[in-house]
Design an enzyme around this catalytic site. Structure first.
Site, PDB file in Angstrom:
ATOM      1  N   GLY A  44      44.457  32.406  41.125  1.00  0.00           N
ATOM      2  CA  GLY A  44      43.872  33.805  41.307  1.00  0.00           C
ATOM      3  C   GLY A  44      45.012  34.433  42.432  1.00  0.00           C
ATOM      4  O   GLY A  44      45.635  33.766  43.178  1.00  0.00           O
ATOM      5  N   GLN A  49      48.078  40.107  48.657  1.00  0.00           N
ATOM      6  CA  GLN A  49      48.981  38.699  48.902  1.00  0.00           C
ATOM      7  C   GLN A  49      50.335  38.859  48.588  1.00  0.00           C
ATOM      8  O   GLN A  49      51.186  38.281  48.827  1.00  0.00           O
ATOM      9  CB  GLN A  49      48.295  37.700  48.090  1.00  0.00           C
ATOM     10  CG  GLN A  49      46.927  37.390  48.679  1.00  0.00           C
ATOM     11  CD  GLN A  49      46.334  36.261  47.797  1.00  0.00           C
ATOM     12  OE1 GLN A  49      45.847  36.237  46.729  1.00  0.00           O
ATOM     13  NE2 GLN A  49      46.498  34.865  48.273  1.00  0.00           N
ATOM     14  N   CYS A  89      44.255  28.743  49.120  1.00  0.00           N
ATOM     15  CA  CYS A  89      44.918  30.121  48.952  1.00  0.00           C
ATOM     16  C   CYS A  89      46.304  29.865  49.232  1.00  0.00           C
ATOM     17  O   CYS A  89      47.023  29.452  50.083  1.00  0.00           O
ATOM     18  CB  CYS A  89      44.283  31.021  50.154  1.00  0.00           C
ATOM     19  SG  CYS A  89      44.746  32.769  49.938  1.00  0.00           S
ATOM     20  N   LEU A  90      46.949  30.735  48.259  1.00  0.00           N
ATOM     21  CA  LEU A  90      48.485  30.700  48.220  1.00  0.00           C
ATOM     22  C   LEU A  90      49.066  31.459  49.661  1.00  0.00           C
ATOM     23  O   LEU A  90      49.962  31.159  50.006  1.00  0.00           O
ATOM     24  CB  LEU A  90      48.996  31.471  47.267  1.00  0.00           C
ATOM     25  CG  LEU A  90      48.691  31.065  45.785  1.00  0.00           C
ATOM     26  CD1 LEU A  90      49.494  31.792  44.702  1.00  0.00           C
ATOM     27  CD2 LEU A  90      49.276  29.570  45.409  1.00  0.00           C
ATOM     28  N   HIS A 131      36.657  35.059  45.577  1.00  0.00           N
ATOM     29  CA  HIS A 131      37.642  34.824  46.660  1.00  0.00           C
ATOM     30  C   HIS A 131      38.617  36.001  46.837  1.00  0.00           C
ATOM     31  O   HIS A 131      39.060  36.364  47.652  1.00  0.00           O
ATOM     32  CB  HIS A 131      38.336  33.512  46.131  1.00  0.00           C
ATOM     33  CG  HIS A 131      39.774  33.100  46.957  1.00  0.00           C
ATOM     34  ND1 HIS A 131      39.685  32.058  47.928  1.00  0.00           N
ATOM     35  CD2 HIS A 131      40.959  33.821  47.306  1.00  0.00           C
ATOM     36  CE1 HIS A 131      40.677  31.935  48.180  1.00  0.00           C
ATOM     37  NE2 HIS A 131      41.713  33.014  48.212  1.00  0.00           N
ATOM     38  N   GLU A 132      38.909  36.459  45.382  1.00  0.00           N
ATOM     39  CA  GLU A 132      40.070  37.463  45.362  1.00  0.00           C
ATOM     40  C   GLU A 132      39.509  38.837  45.955  1.00  0.00           C
ATOM     41  O   GLU A 132      40.304  39.691  46.446  1.00  0.00           O
ATOM     42  CB  GLU A 132      40.710  37.774  44.069  1.00  0.00           C
ATOM     43  CG  GLU A 132      41.524  36.362  43.422  1.00  0.00           C
ATOM     44  CD  GLU A 132      42.264  35.787  44.327  1.00  0.00           C
ATOM     45  OE1 GLU A 132      43.048  36.231  45.025  1.00  0.00           O
ATOM     46  OE2 GLU A 132      42.497  34.531  44.459  1.00  0.00           O
ATOM     47  N   HIS A 135      39.757  39.278  49.600  1.00  0.00           N
ATOM     48  CA  HIS A 135      41.206  39.640  50.030  1.00  0.00           C
ATOM     49  C   HIS A 135      41.215  41.179  49.930  1.00  0.00           C
ATOM     50  O   HIS A 135      41.993  41.738  50.793  1.00  0.00           O
ATOM     51  CB  HIS A 135      42.396  38.897  48.971  1.00  0.00           C
ATOM     52  CG  HIS A 135      42.679  37.773  49.152  1.00  0.00           C
ATOM     53  ND1 HIS A 135      43.344  37.363  50.357  1.00  0.00           N
ATOM     54  CD2 HIS A 135      42.678  36.639  48.536  1.00  0.00           C
ATOM     55  CE1 HIS A 135      43.700  35.970  50.221  1.00  0.00           C
ATOM     56  NE2 HIS A 135      43.336  35.517  49.423  1.00  0.00           N
TER      57      HIS A 135
HETATM   58 ZN   LIG Z   1      43.357  33.700  48.506  1.00  0.00          ZN
END
Ligand SMILES: [Zn+2]
Length: 160
Positions: A44, A49, A89-90, A131-132, A135
């Site tokens: 995701g 991000q 998380c990236l 989660h997204e 963000h």
């Molecule tokens: Zn994340």
């Protein structure tokens, strides 16, 4: 290729803006986001991000190269029943933690043409979407984690 914003970059804490132009540029952004997500083995990715303060997320299925795009996603229902799973998380490489989230959600969003869609989601996809969407509101999984399972040392260094 788009560059991933890493914690503690300020963009990750900003509330992303709603999208109103469903143009070619938006479609290009979605493709570019999916590219970065797959290149980094993510499942995701949210606009902030990649330093785009816009309410768009892409969600993969962790297997093939299929992905779904959610523009202006809103969680309209969340089950009382929750599940705890380990998230990463990236934007926080090397850090993982246990997060409890509603098991089932309903999400209302727009597709890349601006059409309103409603979807009922459960399992891994429900976790990824929550989660997204976080963000988009400047929230990171470390804010919600009951326990950091890996990378506490990395996190301590970044917080200094
Ligand atoms: Zn994340």
């Amino acid at each position: 290729m788009l560059k991933i914003a890493k914690y503690p970059q300020a963009i990750l804490r900003k509330t992303a803006k709603p999208i109103s132009d469903f143009n070619a540029e938006l479609k290009k952004l979605a493709v570019a986001m999916a590219e970065v997500m797959f290149a980094d083995d993510g499942i995701g990715l949210a606009g902030p991000q990649v330093s785009q303060s816009q309410r768009i997320i892409v969600v993969g299925d962790g297997k093939g190269d299929h992905y779904d795009v959610y523009v202006n996603p809103e969680i309209t229902f969340a089950s009382k029943e929750k599940d705890t799973s380990e998230e990463g998380c990236l934007s926080l490489p090397g850090i993982f933690g246990n997060v409890s989230r509603p098991k089932k959600i309903h999400v209302k969003y727009q597709d890349l043409d601006g059409k309103v869609v409603k979807e009922k989601v459960k399992g891994l996809k429900a976790i990824v979407i929550q989660h997204e969407v976080d963000h988009l509101d400047g929230i990171l999984f470390i804010d919600r984690a009951q326990k950091i399972t890996k990378g506490q040392d990395i996190l301590d260094t970044l917080k200094k």
